[in-house]
Design a protein around this motif. Structure first.
Motif, short mmCIF file in Angstrom:
data_model
loop_
_atom_site.label_atom_id
_atom_site.label_comp_id
_atom_site.label_asym_id
_atom_site.label_seq_id
_atom_site.Cartn_x
_atom_site.Cartn_y
_atom_site.Cartn_z
N SER A 48 0.88 -1.32 0.14
CA SER A 48 0.07 0.10 0.11
C SER A 48 0.92 1.32 0.14
O SER A 48 2.10 1.27 0.17
N VAL A 49 0.34 2.33 -0.26
CA VAL A 49 0.98 3.64 -0.19
C VAL A 49 1.24 4.21 1.01
O VAL A 49 1.77 5.50 1.13
N LYS A 50 0.79 3.55 1.89
CA LYS A 50 0.80 4.05 3.36
C LYS A 50 2.25 4.32 3.91
O LYS A 50 2.31 5.52 4.61
N SER A 51 3.24 3.58 3.45
CA SER A 51 4.65 4.13 3.95
C SER A 51 5.42 4.60 2.59
O SER A 51 6.69 4.71 2.90
N ILE A 52 4.81 5.05 1.56
CA ILE A 52 5.46 5.65 0.62
C ILE A 52 5.51 7.11 0.58
O ILE A 52 4.43 7.78 0.76
N ALA A 53 6.66 8.04 0.48
CA ALA A 53 6.68 9.50 0.37
C ALA A 53 6.20 9.97 1.70
O ALA A 53 5.10 10.95 1.39
N VAL A 54 6.24 9.34 2.64
CA VAL A 54 5.88 9.75 4.13
C VAL A 54 7.15 9.96 5.26
O VAL A 54 7.81 9.27 5.12
N GLU A 55 7.05 11.16 6.02
CA GLU A 55 7.99 11.55 6.96
C GLU A 55 7.36 11.74 8.12
O GLU A 55 6.29 12.59 7.99
N ARG A 56 7.85 11.11 9.19
CA ARG A 56 7.30 11.57 10.49
C ARG A 56 7.79 13.07 10.89
O ARG A 56 8.91 13.32 10.71
N ASP A 57 6.71 13.86 11.16
CA ASP A 57 6.84 15.08 11.83
C ASP A 57 7.29 16.16 10.66
O ASP A 57 7.93 17.31 10.98
N PHE A 58 7.05 15.75 9.72
CA PHE A 58 7.86 16.58 8.17
C PHE A 58 7.06 17.89 8.31
O PHE A 58 7.86 18.86 7.77
N TYR A 59 5.89 17.96 8.46
CA TYR A 59 5.26 19.36 8.56
C TYR A 59 5.06 19.99 9.87
O TYR A 59 4.58 21.05 10.15
N ARG A 60 5.85 19.47 10.97
CA ARG A 60 5.37 19.88 12.37
C ARG A 60 6.04 21.29 12.51
O ARG A 60 7.22 21.64 12.08
N VAL A 61 5.08 22.13 13.20
CA VAL A 61 5.61 23.59 13.32
C VAL A 61 6.68 23.34 14.45
O VAL A 61 6.42 22.81 15.38
N GLN A 62 7.64 24.37 14.25
CA GLN A 62 8.74 24.33 15.30
C GLN A 62 8.86 25.84 15.88
O GLN A 62 8.23 26.92 14.87
N ALA A 63 9.07 25.96 16.87
CA ALA A 63 9.18 27.49 17.47
C ALA A 63 10.03 28.29 16.64
O ALA A 63 11.20 28.03 16.34
N LEU A 64 9.62 29.46 16.32
CA LEU A 64 10.29 30.47 15.60
C LEU A 64 11.08 31.60 16.48
O LEU A 64 10.43 32.43 17.03
N THR A 65 12.22 31.54 16.34
CA THR A 65 13.06 32.73 16.96
C THR A 65 13.00 34.01 16.02
O THR A 65 12.68 33.83 14.68
N PRO A 66 13.62 35.06 16.47
CA PRO A 66 13.54 36.29 15.73
C PRO A 66 14.34 36.04 14.46
O PRO A 66 14.08 36.58 13.27
N ASP A 67 15.68 35.06 14.78
CA ASP A 67 16.65 34.91 13.63
C ASP A 67 15.78 34.12 12.57
O ASP A 67 15.86 34.27 11.38
#
Length: 344
Positions: A48-67
């Motif tokens: 199945s395509v379940k495990s293809i072109a998939v990454e854990r946390d790929f779009y996860r929002v990270q805290a943004l510093t001023p930099d």
């Protein structure tokens, strides 16, 4: 009091960067496709395509510093003013949520629903945007797969499709890795910038990629839509015995002037190729290689497109049979490896 939907609080941690429903067009049984594996592109599996072109946390929002914010703004200011303002409005929404979370944490109050809400926001925000673009484009893709190009006579459909198209170029791991590798090899092109500063910019860019990648997708989609009458849009019809394959980077530049040499293309050297099924593909060309409308392609055309797509793949090429992938598996990751090796 507004009741919070429990499903909206579920954090989606496995992120597809290629639409699963799209990949299933290569499934003979509407479920399983053939693909080269992540660890070894010589191995072809059927699953199945379940495990293809998939990454854990790929779009996860990270805290943004001023930099981080300054780097995002730096990338965005390369865009026209109205588009830069749109980017910044999206960024402002995230900064507001980040501020709200910091206030909540400083309060010392613990609430399970609030914790889940912020967790879901981090994991689902960008993923939900992509799902929305997929939903908007699904009727268009279905019509194109059925060889109906008239669906794009409707301007609203064209807007939806070009926005989806732009994001499908920019949202992949391959695109992220290629940009990262390219930045690493371009230190000398950044005037008056020390290697240490460039490394810092690279690091901030990669850490902010969950936002920057989406921002690039917006820009590409807008550009493709505005240029739609100047570019050549065509539907490639493949009635040969050699099927189109696809990959974890399903939209690639196949302009004939481009070679395996590592260098950025000229502005006019852009022929975007997007296989939609084993027998149909869509192209947006700045060259006149194919005319507008529906075009019957030869087996040589099909093989050329399959090779060029395989070379740009990160890990996976995908097909409707093992035999359809065997001639191309040796090309997987050619482009990314060339960029990484450039200048060694």
């Amino acid at each position: 009091m507004v009741e919070i939907n429990k499903k909206s609080l579920e954090a989606k941690k496995n992120h597809h960067h290629v639409w699963a429903s799209y990949m299933r067009r290569w499934a003979p049984d509407n479920k399983n496709v053939f693909y080269t594996t992540k660890k070894n592109n010589n191995i072809i599996r059927n699953d199945s395509v379940k495990s293809i072109a998939v990454e854990r946390d790929f779009y996860r929002v990270q805290a943004l510093t001023p930099d981080h914010v300054e780097v995002i703004k730096g990338w965005s200011t390369k865009s026209p003013e109205d588009l830069h303002e749109l980017h910044m409005s999206y960024l402002n929404d995230y900064m507001k949520m980040q501020y709200m979370e910091s206030i909540y944490k400083q309060s010392g109050i613990k609430n399970e629903k609030v914790d889940k809400m912020f967790e879901a926001w981090k994991y689902n925000g960008i993923e939900n945007y992509h799902t929305a673009h997929e939903d908007e484009a699904q009727d268009v893709l279905k019509a194109l797969a059925n060889r109906d190009l008239s669906v794009l006579d409707n301007d609203r459909n064209m807007i939806f499709f070009m926005q989806f198209f732009g994001h499908q170029i920019a949202r992949t791991k391959n695109f992220k890795d290629t940009i990262g590798a390219g930045l690493g090899k371009s230190r000398s092109s950044l005037d008056k910038t020390t290697e240490e500063q460039v490394n810092h910019i690279m690091k901030l860019t990669q850490e902010s990629w969950w936002f920057i990648g989406y921002m690039f997708g917006i820009s590409m989609g807008r550009s493709l839509y505005l240029d739609r009458k100047d570019d050549v849009h065509c539907l490639l019809i493949n009635d040969t015995n050699t099927p189109f394959i696809t990959s974890d980077q399903p939209i690639v530049n196949t302009h004939q002037a481009l070679t395996d040499e590592v260098k950025p293309p000229e502005e006019h050297e852009c022929d975007f190729y997007y296989p939609i099924s084993p027998s149909v593909a869509y192209m947006i060309n700045k060259s006149n290689r194919f005319p507008r409308g529906r075009v019957q392609v030869s087996v040589d055309d099909v093989k050329e497109m399959n090779i060029k797509l395989a070379k740009k793949a990160n890990f996976h090429i995908i097909g409707d049979s093992k035999e359809s992938l065997k001639p191309y598996k040796k090309y997987v990751k050619t482009n990314l490896n060339a960029i990484k090796d450039f200048g060694k």
